[in-house]
Write a protein that holds these residues in place. Structure first.
Motif, PDB file in Angstrom:
ATOM      1  N   LEU A  11      40.503 -11.748  86.712  1.00 13.12           N
ATOM      2  CA  LEU A  11      39.302 -10.986  87.062  1.00 13.12           C
ATOM      3  C   LEU A  11      38.184 -11.345  86.090  1.00 13.12           C
ATOM      4  O   LEU A  11      38.424 -11.486  84.885  1.00 13.12           O
ATOM      5  CB  LEU A  11      39.593  -9.491  87.007  1.00 13.12           C
ATOM      6  N   PRO A  12      36.953 -11.467  86.572  1.00 10.55           N
ATOM      7  CA  PRO A  12      35.856 -11.866  85.686  1.00 10.55           C
ATOM      8  C   PRO A  12      35.426 -10.721  84.769  1.00 10.55           C
ATOM      9  O   PRO A  12      35.545  -9.544  85.119  1.00 10.55           O
ATOM     10  CB  PRO A  12      34.728 -12.222  86.661  1.00 10.55           C
ATOM     11  N   ALA A  13      34.938 -11.097  83.619  1.00  7.15           N
ATOM     12  CA  ALA A  13      34.328 -10.104  82.726  1.00  7.15           C
ATOM     13  C   ALA A  13      33.070  -9.573  83.406  1.00  7.15           C
ATOM     14  O   ALA A  13      32.410 -10.302  84.150  1.00  7.15           O
ATOM     15  CB  ALA A  13      33.977 -10.743  81.391  1.00  7.15           C
ATOM     16  N   PRO A  14      32.738  -8.317  83.194  1.00  7.46           N
ATOM     17  CA  PRO A  14      31.530  -7.784  83.824  1.00  7.46           C
ATOM     18  C   PRO A  14      30.281  -8.460  83.270  1.00  7.46           C
ATOM     19  O   PRO A  14      30.265  -8.932  82.135  1.00  7.46           O
ATOM     20  CB  PRO A  14      31.562  -6.292  83.470  1.00  7.46           C
ATOM     21  N   VAL A  33      20.789  -0.359  80.665  1.00  7.17           N
ATOM     22  CA  VAL A  33      21.929  -1.244  80.871  1.00  7.17           C
ATOM     23  C   VAL A  33      22.331  -1.207  82.345  1.00  7.17           C
ATOM     24  O   VAL A  33      22.180  -0.194  83.011  1.00  7.17           O
ATOM     25  CB  VAL A  33      23.127  -0.847  79.980  1.00  7.17           C
ATOM     26  N   SER A  34      22.815  -2.327  82.833  1.00  5.23           N
ATOM     27  CA  SER A  34      23.308  -2.389  84.216  1.00  5.23           C
ATOM     28  C   SER A  34      24.285  -3.546  84.331  1.00  5.23           C
ATOM     29  O   SER A  34      24.409  -4.375  83.428  1.00  5.23           O
ATOM     30  CB  SER A  34      22.156  -2.539  85.207  1.00  5.23           C
ATOM     31  N   THR A  35      24.971  -3.579  85.473  1.00  8.12           N
ATOM     32  CA  THR A  35      25.952  -4.625  85.720  1.00  8.12           C
ATOM     33  C   THR A  35      25.984  -4.939  87.213  1.00  8.12           C
ATOM     34  O   THR A  35      25.364  -4.246  88.016  1.00  8.12           O
ATOM     35  CB  THR A  35      27.350  -4.195  85.216  1.00  8.12           C
ATOM     36  N   THR A  97      29.351  -3.017  74.190  1.00  3.31           N
ATOM     37  CA  THR A  97      30.566  -3.474  74.855  1.00  3.31           C
ATOM     38  C   THR A  97      30.687  -2.736  76.175  1.00  3.31           C
ATOM     39  O   THR A  97      30.596  -1.509  76.222  1.00  3.31           O
ATOM     40  CB  THR A  97      31.804  -3.207  73.978  1.00  3.31           C
ATOM     41  N   LEU A  98      30.863  -3.489  77.247  1.00  2.00           N
ATOM     42  CA  LEU A  98      31.000  -2.948  78.594  1.00  2.00           C
ATOM     43  C   LEU A  98      32.407  -3.230  79.109  1.00  2.00           C
ATOM     44  O   LEU A  98      32.855  -4.373  79.109  1.00  2.00           O
ATOM     45  CB  LEU A  98      29.975  -3.580  79.537  1.00  2.00           C
ATOM     46  N   THR A  99      33.083  -2.167  79.541  1.00  2.00           N
ATOM     47  CA  THR A  99      34.400  -2.298  80.159  1.00  2.00           C
ATOM     48  C   THR A  99      34.284  -1.883  81.620  1.00  2.00           C
ATOM     49  O   THR A  99      33.783  -0.800  81.914  1.00  2.00           O
ATOM     50  CB  THR A  99      35.441  -1.419  79.437  1.00  2.00           C
ATOM     51  N   ALA A 100      34.731  -2.762  82.509  1.00  2.00           N
ATOM     52  CA  ALA A 100      34.725  -2.472  83.949  1.00  2.00           C
ATOM     53  C   ALA A 100      36.143  -2.128  84.378  1.00  2.00           C
ATOM     54  O   ALA A 100      37.103  -2.786  83.978  1.00  2.00           O
ATOM     55  CB  ALA A 100      34.225  -3.677  84.738  1.00  2.00           C
ATOM     56  N   GLN A 101      36.246  -1.085  85.182  1.00  2.00           N
ATOM     57  CA  GLN A 101      37.529  -0.713  85.787  1.00  2.00           C
ATOM     58  C   GLN A 101      37.521  -1.184  87.236  1.00  2.00           C
ATOM     59  O   GLN A 101      36.595  -0.879  87.987  1.00  2.00           O
ATOM     60  CB  GLN A 101      37.724   0.791  85.726  1.00  2.00           C
ATOM     61  N   TRP A 102      38.545  -1.937  87.609  1.00  2.00           N
ATOM     62  CA  TRP A 102      38.640  -2.538  88.934  1.00  2.00           C
ATOM     63  C   TRP A 102      39.733  -1.861  89.757  1.00  2.00           C
ATOM     64  O   TRP A 102      40.800  -1.565  89.240  1.00  2.00           O
ATOM     65  CB  TRP A 102      38.997  -4.016  88.821  1.00  2.00           C
ATOM     66  N   ALA A 121      42.722  -2.315  86.938  1.00  2.00           N
ATOM     67  CA  ALA A 121      42.675  -3.361  85.918  1.00  2.00           C
ATOM     68  C   ALA A 121      41.359  -3.198  85.157  1.00  2.00           C
ATOM     69  O   ALA A 121      40.387  -2.640  85.689  1.00  2.00           O
ATOM     70  CB  ALA A 121      42.759  -4.740  86.558  1.00  2.00           C
ATOM     71  N   LEU A 122      41.323  -3.687  83.923  1.00  2.00           N
ATOM     72  CA  LEU A 122      40.129  -3.584  83.085  1.00  2.00           C
ATOM     73  C   LEU A 122      39.705  -4.960  82.609  1.00  2.00           C
ATOM     74  O   LEU A 122      40.549  -5.803  82.292  1.00  2.00           O
ATOM     75  CB  LEU A 122      40.399  -2.700  81.858  1.00  2.00           C
ATOM     76  N   THR A 123      38.394  -5.186  82.558  1.00  2.00           N
ATOM     77  CA  THR A 123      37.837  -6.373  81.914  1.00  2.00           C
ATOM     78  C   THR A 123      36.680  -5.922  81.024  1.00  2.00           C
ATOM     79  O   THR A 123      36.063  -4.887  81.273  1.00  2.00           O
ATOM     80  CB  THR A 123      37.335  -7.420  82.933  1.00  2.00           C
ATOM     81  N   THR A 124      36.405  -6.707  79.994  1.00  2.00           N
ATOM     82  CA  THR A 124      35.431  -6.303  78.982  1.00  2.00           C
ATOM     83  C   THR A 124      34.531  -7.465  78.597  1.00  2.00           C
ATOM     84  O   THR A 124      34.960  -8.614  78.593  1.00  2.00           O
ATOM     85  CB  THR A 124      36.172  -5.786  77.723  1.00  2.00           C
ATOM     86  N   THR A 125      33.288  -7.129  78.255  1.00  2.00           N
ATOM     87  CA  THR A 125      32.360  -8.101  77.693  1.00  2.00           C
ATOM     88  C   THR A 125      31.540  -7.400  76.609  1.00  2.00           C
ATOM     89  O   THR A 125      31.405  -6.175  76.622  1.00  2.00           O
ATOM     90  CB  THR A 125      31.433  -8.698  78.773  1.00  2.00           C
ATOM     91  N   THR A 126      31.001  -8.182  75.689  1.00  2.00           N
ATOM     92  CA  THR A 126      30.164  -7.636  74.622  1.00  2.00           C
ATOM     93  C   THR A 126      28.872  -8.432  74.555  1.00  2.00           C
ATOM     94  O   THR A 126      28.887  -9.663  74.626  1.00  2.00           O
ATOM     95  CB  THR A 126      30.896  -7.682  73.260  1.00  2.00           C
TER      96      THR A 126
END
Length: 153
Positions: A11-14, A33-35, A97-102, A121-126
């Motif tokens: 899964l891609p990082a947000p 902030v947005s995604t 740091t942004l964590t997305a829940q999928w 599942a979780l992915t994270t970016t900073t």
């Protein structure tokens, strides 16, 4: 497909978007902030069967680097319709740091039925580090573009 199978997918990082995006923000002013909430489609093989997985980000958690956190179901929107933001109270250097829940669903090749995946599942970016600064306004005799003095003109 199990939660563990889902979590093992690439899964891609947000994508994290900041406004303003110039390497610094002002304290006591909204840092927006947005995604991107777009679902992603992945292909995998499970026990010899081809499987299509559709993963959708549904919840986001922002850690602003100053002890404050925002958890939201909104991907956020740019100015002026923004709904996800933070106001830094102190000057300093921060990173978000942004964590997305999928959540996900899958379809086995040859079947018209989509099945929900239990769990998430979780992915994270900073973000890159940036500074929160305090600036003061001053009256000047001419445009700052002609004579950029003082430095915060």
């Amino acid at each position: 497909m199990t939660q563990e199978d889902f979590r093992s997918l690439p899964l891609p990082a947000p994508t994290l978007t900041l406004q303003p995006d110039r390497g610094w923000v002002l304290i006591n002013i909204e840092t927006i902030v947005s995604t991107d909430p777009a679902p992603v489609t992945l292909r995998t093989d499970l026990l010899g069967y081809g499987v299509t997985v559709q993963a959708t980000p549904t919840r986001w958690e922002y850690h602003f680097g100053d002890g404050h956190t925002l958890t939201t179901d909104s991907p956020g929107h740019p100015y002026p319709h923004h709904d996800t933001f933070h106001r830094y109270q102190q000057p300093g250097t921060y990173a978000i740091t942004l964590t997305a829940q999928w959540t996900g669903r899958y379809q086995i090749d040859g079947s018209p039925i989509w099945r929900d995946i239990n769990g998430t599942a979780l992915t994270t970016t900073t973000s890159a580090p940036f500074t929160a600064e305090e600036r003061t306004s001053r009256l000047v005799a001419g445009p700052c573009t002609a004579t950029p003095t003082p430095p915060d003109c």
